[in-house]
Enzyme design. Structure first.
Site, PDB file in Angstrom:
ATOM      1  N   ASN A  74       0.858  -1.183   0.000  1.00 39.13           N
ATOM      2  CA  ASN A  74       0.000   0.000   0.000  1.00 39.13           C
ATOM      3  C   ASN A  74       0.894   1.233   0.000  1.00 39.13           C
ATOM      4  O   ASN A  74       1.439   1.602   1.034  1.00 39.13           O
ATOM      5  CB  ASN A  74      -0.904  -0.017   1.239  1.00 39.13           C
ATOM      6  CG  ASN A  74      -1.790   1.215   1.320  1.00 39.13           C
ATOM      7  OD1 ASN A  74      -1.793   2.055   0.416  1.00 39.13           O
ATOM      8  ND2 ASN A  74      -2.524   1.331   2.421  1.00 39.13           N
ATOM      9  N   SER A  81       3.336  -1.980  10.433  1.00 35.39           N
ATOM     10  CA  SER A  81       4.787  -1.943  10.695  1.00 35.39           C
ATOM     11  C   SER A  81       5.516  -3.226  10.328  1.00 35.39           C
ATOM     12  O   SER A  81       6.496  -3.608  10.964  1.00 35.39           O
ATOM     13  CB  SER A  81       5.053  -1.575  12.161  1.00 35.39           C
ATOM     14  OG  SER A  81       4.634  -0.245  12.404  1.00 35.39           O
ATOM     15  N   HIS A 113      -9.660   0.924   4.747  1.00 37.35           N
ATOM     16  CA  HIS A 113      -8.390   1.178   5.437  1.00 37.35           C
ATOM     17  C   HIS A 113      -8.635   2.118   6.623  1.00 37.35           C
ATOM     18  O   HIS A 113      -9.447   3.039   6.555  1.00 37.35           O
ATOM     19  CB  HIS A 113      -7.369   1.785   4.484  1.00 37.35           C
ATOM     20  CG  HIS A 113      -5.998   1.772   5.048  1.00 37.35           C
ATOM     21  ND1 HIS A 113      -5.560   2.712   5.937  1.00 37.35           N
ATOM     22  CD2 HIS A 113      -4.983   0.902   4.883  1.00 37.35           C
ATOM     23  CE1 HIS A 113      -4.308   2.438   6.287  1.00 37.35           C
ATOM     24  NE2 HIS A 113      -3.940   1.338   5.673  1.00 37.35           N
TER      25      HIS A 113
END
Ligand code: PGH
Length: 250
Positions: free
Chosen positions: A12, A212, A96
């Protein structure tokens, strides 16, 4: 089921990049080698979709980062599913957390967007995830089940959906969920699907983790049985590291 690979890794790119930086990223991805059993998708900003679609290797499919809830028309600023298909885009990321908590999109609107995209032949990366305060209040499962239900209430089929569990507190923070934390939620999501949709959908639907992920932590996360891949933000902007993450899942 969307794609043929057992695993799935998405990149993304969010609101990042220039023509030059994206040409370099595409070149790096075109030079990389990837394990065969992983479906790979990258999601450039809208304005670069055509460039990426026309220069990226066919080994990698292309996704939008959002799409309109119905046919195009007088919806200033929106991009329709038909327009995305017109330029060969195959996927769209929906729900999202940045669109939920920055833009203000609500569960039902997201569910209807997913239904429309699927009905028009796009494949969907369906994002869900809890806020830190919701986790600290013990509401992680309640929140994720509520968001998952909003998709289930509207989608015509689960064949072309990948679920992305992205705890909001791990996105962009460097605070990756532990493999145990992620696995616990993935198992609960798969169990929810089994109870509320079907055993077959629960078994076939890939559930990927985002938040992350990088080249240093992906292999440990990928060892967990119900983590079927990743949705990668920052690290996907670096071609070689994204390739490392893709190849760590098998
Ligand atoms: O939002 C994310 C994850 O972003 P990071 O990898 O930068 O935490 N994926 O959609």
């Amino acid at each position: 089921m969307a794609g043929t690979g057992k695993f799935f890794v998405g990149g993304n790119w969010k609101c990042n990049g220039t023509k030059d930086s994206i040409k370099k990223l595409v070149s790096d991805l075109n030079s990389a080698t990837f394990e065969p059993d992983v479906d790979i998708v990258v999601a450039p900003p809208f304005v670069y979709l055509d460039l990426v679609k026309n220069t990226l290797t066919d080994r990698i499919e292309v996704s939008a980062q959002n799409s309109w809830v119905g046919k195009g028309g007088a919806f200033t600023g929106e991009i329709s599913v038909e327009q995305l298909k017109d330029i060969g885009v195959q996927w769209v990321i929906l729900g999202h957390s940045e669109r939920r908590h920055i833009i203000g999109e609500k569960d039902e609107f997201i569910g209807k967007k997913a239904a429309y995209a699927l009905s028009e032949g796009l494949k969907v990366i369906a994002c869900i995830g809890e806020l830190l305060e919701e986790r600290e209040a013990g509401k992680t499962f309640d929140v994720c089940f509520q968001q998952l239900k909003a998709y289930a209430d509207f989608v015509p089929s689960w064949d072309d959906i990948v679920i992305a569990y992205e705890p909001v507190w791990a996105i962009g923070t460097g605070k990756v969920a532990s493999p145990e934390q992620a696995q616990e939620v993935h198992v609960a999501l798969r169990d929810w699907l089994k109870k509320n949709v079907s055993a077959e959908v629960a078994s076939k639907t890939r559930i990927i983790y985002g938040g992350s992920v990088n080249g240093g932590n992906s292999a440990e996360l990928a060892k967990k049985e119900d983590i079927d891949g990743f949705l990668v933000g920052g690290a996907s902007l670096k071609g070689p590291e994204f390739a490392t993450i893709v190849n760590s899942v098998t």
